[in-house]
Motif scaffolding. Structure first.
Motif, PDB file in Angstrom:
ATOM      1  N   SER A 174       1.003  -1.223  -0.097  1.00 12.02           N
ATOM      2  CA  SER A 174       0.269  -0.042   0.078  1.00 12.02           C
ATOM      3  C   SER A 174       0.883   1.107  -0.049  1.00 12.02           C
ATOM      4  N   LEU A 175       0.656   1.943  -1.014  1.00 13.10           N
ATOM      5  CA  LEU A 175       1.412   3.229  -1.208  1.00 13.10           C
ATOM      6  C   LEU A 175       0.857   4.278   0.092  1.00 13.10           C
ATOM      7  N   SER A 176      -0.489   4.145   0.427  1.00 19.05           N
ATOM      8  CA  SER A 176      -1.096   4.988   1.284  1.00 19.05           C
ATOM      9  C   SER A 176      -0.258   4.657   2.788  1.00 19.05           C
ATOM     10  N   ARG A 177      -0.232   3.373   3.045  1.00 21.61           N
ATOM     11  CA  ARG A 177       0.539   2.945   4.305  1.00 21.61           C
ATOM     12  C   ARG A 177       1.823   3.484   4.203  1.00 21.61           C
ATOM     13  N   PHE A 178       2.684   3.311   3.164  1.00 12.57           N
ATOM     14  CA  PHE A 178       4.120   3.964   2.806  1.00 12.57           C
ATOM     15  C   PHE A 178       4.071   5.316   3.328  1.00 12.57           C
ATOM     16  N   ALA A 179       3.192   6.491   2.835  1.00  9.60           N
ATOM     17  CA  ALA A 179       3.072   7.674   3.210  1.00  9.60           C
ATOM     18  C   ALA A 179       2.565   8.027   4.532  1.00  9.60           C
ATOM     19  N   GLN A 180       1.796   7.238   4.930  1.00  7.23           N
ATOM     20  CA  GLN A 180       1.495   7.312   6.383  1.00  7.23           C
ATOM     21  C   GLN A 180       2.556   7.281   7.251  1.00  7.23           C
ATOM     22  N   GLN A 181       3.426   6.383   7.307  1.00  6.97           N
ATOM     23  CA  GLN A 181       4.590   6.073   7.893  1.00  6.97           C
ATOM     24  C   GLN A 181       5.909   7.207   7.751  1.00  6.97           C
ATOM     25  N   ALA A 182       6.003   7.365   6.526  1.00  7.40           N
ATOM     26  CA  ALA A 182       7.084   8.001   6.037  1.00  7.40           C
ATOM     27  C   ALA A 182       7.014   9.671   6.523  1.00  7.40           C
ATOM     28  N   MET A 183       5.436  10.088   6.365  1.00 10.92           N
ATOM     29  CA  MET A 183       5.246  11.314   7.054  1.00 10.92           C
ATOM     30  C   MET A 183       5.377  11.458   8.666  1.00 10.92           C
ATOM     31  N   VAL A 184       5.628  10.455   9.347  1.00 11.62           N
ATOM     32  CA  VAL A 184       5.757  10.444  10.748  1.00 11.62           C
ATOM     33  C   VAL A 184       7.430  10.219  11.062  1.00 11.62           C
ATOM     34  N   CYS A 207      10.093  10.485   8.828  1.00  8.19           N
ATOM     35  CA  CYS A 207      11.197  10.854   7.745  1.00  8.19           C
ATOM     36  C   CYS A 207      11.162  12.578   7.925  1.00  8.19           C
ATOM     37  N   ASP A 208      12.432  13.075   7.582  1.00  2.00           N
ATOM     38  CA  ASP A 208      12.672  14.320   7.289  1.00  2.00           C
ATOM     39  C   ASP A 208      12.324  14.714   5.771  1.00  2.00           C
ATOM     40  N   LEU A 209      12.547  13.613   4.809  1.00  2.00           N
ATOM     41  CA  LEU A 209      12.465  13.983   3.542  1.00  2.00           C
ATOM     42  C   LEU A 209      11.667  12.800   2.734  1.00  2.00           C
ATOM     43  N   ILE A 210      10.775  13.230   2.057  1.00  2.00           N
ATOM     44  CA  ILE A 210      10.028  12.086   1.173  1.00  2.00           C
ATOM     45  C   ILE A 210      10.186  12.439  -0.453  1.00  2.00           C
ATOM     46  N   VAL A 211      10.768  11.772  -1.283  1.00  2.00           N
ATOM     47  CA  VAL A 211      11.228  12.034  -2.590  1.00  2.00           C
ATOM     48  C   VAL A 211      10.227  10.863  -3.269  1.00  2.00           C
ATOM     49  N   PHE A 212       9.102  11.420  -4.186  1.00  2.00           N
ATOM     50  CA  PHE A 212       8.529  10.606  -4.840  1.00  2.00           C
ATOM     51  C   PHE A 212       8.938  10.740  -6.335  1.00  2.00           C
ATOM     52  N   VAL A 213       9.327   9.844  -6.971  1.00  2.00           N
ATOM     53  CA  VAL A 213      10.017   9.781  -8.427  1.00  2.00           C
ATOM     54  C   VAL A 213       8.813   9.395  -9.345  1.00  2.00           C
ATOM     55  N   GLY A 214       7.913  10.272  -9.837  1.00  2.00           N
ATOM     56  CA  GLY A 214       6.875  10.345 -10.696  1.00  2.00           C
ATOM     57  C   GLY A 214       6.016  11.228 -10.879  1.00  2.00           C
ATOM     58  N   ALA A 215       4.815  11.070 -11.250  1.00  2.00           N
ATOM     59  CA  ALA A 215       3.942  12.209 -11.173  1.00  2.00           C
ATOM     60  C   ALA A 215       3.579  12.774  -9.901  1.00  2.00           C
ATOM     61  N   ALA A 245       2.037  11.858  -5.510  1.00  2.00           N
ATOM     62  CA  ALA A 245       2.535  12.343  -4.448  1.00  2.00           C
ATOM     63  C   ALA A 245       1.451  13.042  -3.610  1.00  2.00           C
ATOM     64  N   VAL A 246       0.701  13.745  -4.055  1.00  2.00           N
ATOM     65  CA  VAL A 246      -0.362  14.630  -3.588  1.00  2.00           C
ATOM     66  C   VAL A 246      -1.396  13.623  -2.812  1.00  2.00           C
ATOM     67  N   ARG A 247      -1.820  12.783  -3.684  1.00  2.00           N
ATOM     68  CA  ARG A 247      -2.745  11.759  -3.339  1.00  2.00           C
ATOM     69  C   ARG A 247      -2.289  11.040  -2.117  1.00  2.00           C
ATOM     70  N   ALA A 248      -1.001  10.585  -2.101  1.00  2.00           N
ATOM     71  CA  ALA A 248      -0.439   9.803  -1.157  1.00  2.00           C
ATOM     72  C   ALA A 248      -0.402  10.362   0.228  1.00  2.00           C
ATOM     73  N   VAL A 249       0.150  11.713   0.149  1.00  2.00           N
ATOM     74  CA  VAL A 249       0.370  12.421   1.369  1.00  2.00           C
ATOM     75  C   VAL A 249      -0.876  13.219   2.151  1.00  2.00           C
ATOM     76  N   ALA A 250      -1.633  13.645   1.236  1.00  2.00           N
ATOM     77  CA  ALA A 250      -2.867  14.543   1.616  1.00  2.00           C
ATOM     78  C   ALA A 250      -3.377  14.181   2.895  1.00  2.00           C
ATOM     79  N   PRO A 251      -3.897  12.787   3.084  1.00  2.00           N
ATOM     80  CA  PRO A 251      -4.753  12.529   4.318  1.00  2.00           C
ATOM     81  C   PRO A 251      -3.838  12.895   5.559  1.00  2.00           C
ATOM     82  N   LEU A 305       7.214  20.156  -3.373  1.00  2.00           N
ATOM     83  CA  LEU A 305       5.784  20.075  -2.961  1.00  2.00           C
ATOM     84  C   LEU A 305       5.562  20.732  -1.821  1.00  2.00           C
ATOM     85  N   LEU A 306       6.106  20.265  -0.807  1.00  2.00           N
ATOM     86  CA  LEU A 306       5.571  20.556   0.842  1.00  2.00           C
ATOM     87  C   LEU A 306       6.439  20.801   1.571  1.00  2.00           C
ATOM     88  N   SER A 307       6.436  21.786   2.502  1.00  2.00           N
ATOM     89  CA  SER A 307       7.282  22.172   3.438  1.00  2.00           C
ATOM     90  C   SER A 307       8.390  22.839   3.061  1.00  2.00           C
TER      91      SER A 307
END
Length: 341
Positions: free
Chosen positions: A44-54, A56-64, A68-74, A98-100
């Motif tokens: 699950s990309l959503s679960r990946f993003a949820q954990q990474a937002m907690v 990590c200092d930096l998340i890099v999405f290589v793609g569209a 990235a917006v849909r993954a981190v927004a929640p 994209l953010l911060s």
């Protein structure tokens, strides 16, 4: 050290992610190539993003960017809490902040990645685009905490409109002030640098708190973290120092594995340093002396000496405060407000 996670979605993107990781060679980087590593393909990309937002200092999405917006927004928590989020197209031609961008450092990291990849940096924050002073960027670069991030918009908005912004500092100011910042002129919006987060010299006051205060601690064996927390809060109140100003905690080496001290530091994200009795004794004279402490651990005072040694010989802000088996003291490392660095 920056903790970064890089996720890619195509074979070409995985190659770009590897190049990006090389640019961040001084960081702790984890790469997740969802087409190369078959074990990740159906995760699950959503679960990946949820954990990474907690964590990590930096998340890099290589793609569209949309992915990235849909993954981190929640999982957005606010500009004071969100990590830097950067998007790189799979070919490595564009790097987008994209953010911060300011507090999280995404703008600076975007530029660094773009330079390393030979790509074009895309930074859309207005202050950067127009070369206007950004208080949150300056704060992050100079070790300050933004106590009230909601006030950033007032200061940035005034500067973008060409208005004067006030500056008040409890510390010496070096260098030429950025354009439209004034130490004396009245202003509706302004920046206040210091420990007094209740001061309101302006209608819209942005408080920047330098993280330069070192906490010295001592305690009886087995003291619960709640008692340590209460003692620290007491010494902070006594000194008029907000908890945001703390940058490190220290004690004597026999306390290096004390559970309550370790848990307190973990809760507040503080590094915990310990020193030998001989090293603490080298701090000199003038500390609150205790014959019992001298007999027990080999030096006449732990918390005051540990704070001063941790602060590199800094100024003692608050002497030993004893409470429920805990002693705490504060020392301030030398610091000045610097511009034009």
């Amino acid at each position: 050290m920056i903790h970064a996670k890089i996720v890619s979605f195509t074979d070409r993107g995985a190659d770009t992610a590897a190049r990006a990781a090389a640019v961040l060679a001084d960081a702790h980087v984890e790469r997740y190539a969802r087409t190369v590593d078959l074990s990740l393909r159906y995760t699950s990309l959503s679960r990946f993003a949820q954990q990474a937002m907690v964590d990590c200092d930096l998340i890099v999405f290589v793609g569209a960017a949309g992915i990235a917006v849909r993954a981190v927004a929640p999982y957005l928590a606010g500009k004071a809490f969100d990590p830097a989020v950067v998007v790189i197209d799979e070919a490595g031609r564009f790097v987008i902040s994209l953010l911060s961008g300011h507090l999280g450092g995404a703008n600076a990291l975007t530029q660094r990645l773009a330079d390393g990849l030979g790509a074009e940096a895309v930074i859309t924050t207005a202050t950067d685009g127009r070369g206007v002073f950004a208080a949150d960027t300056w704060a992050a670069a100079h070790g300050c905490t933004v106590a009230d991030p909601d006030k950033i918009k007032h200061v940035s908005g005034a500067l973008l409109r060409g208005e004067m912004v006030g500056l008040r500092s409890a510390f010496p100011v070096d260098g030429r002030l950025p354009a439209r910042l004034d130490l004396n002129a009245p202003a509706e919006s302004g920046i206040c640098i210091g420990y007094d987060t209740a001061a309101q010299p302006f209608a819209h006051t942005l408080h920047l708190v330098p993280r330069i205060v070192h906490l010295g601690l001592g305690c009886r064996k087995g003291t619960p973290v709640e008692r340590i927390e209460a003692a620290v809060r007491a010494v902070l109140r006594q000194a008029g120092v907000p908890v945001q100003a703390l940058c490190a905690a220290a004690s004597i080496d026999v306390k290096r594995d004390e559970p309550g001290l370790l848990l307190f530091c973990a809760r507040h994200g503080l590094p915990f340093d310990t020193f030998s009795a001989a090293r603490l004794a080298e701090a000199g004279e003038g500390f609150t002396s205790s014959g019992f402490v001298q007999q027990t651990v080999g030096v006449d005072n732990v918390c005051e000496r540990a704070a001063v040694v941790s602060a590199g010989g800094g100024r003692l802000l608050c002497r030993k405060t004893a409470m429920d088996g805990v002693t705490a003291a504060l020392a301030e490392a030398p610091w000045r407000v610097r511009f034009d660095e």
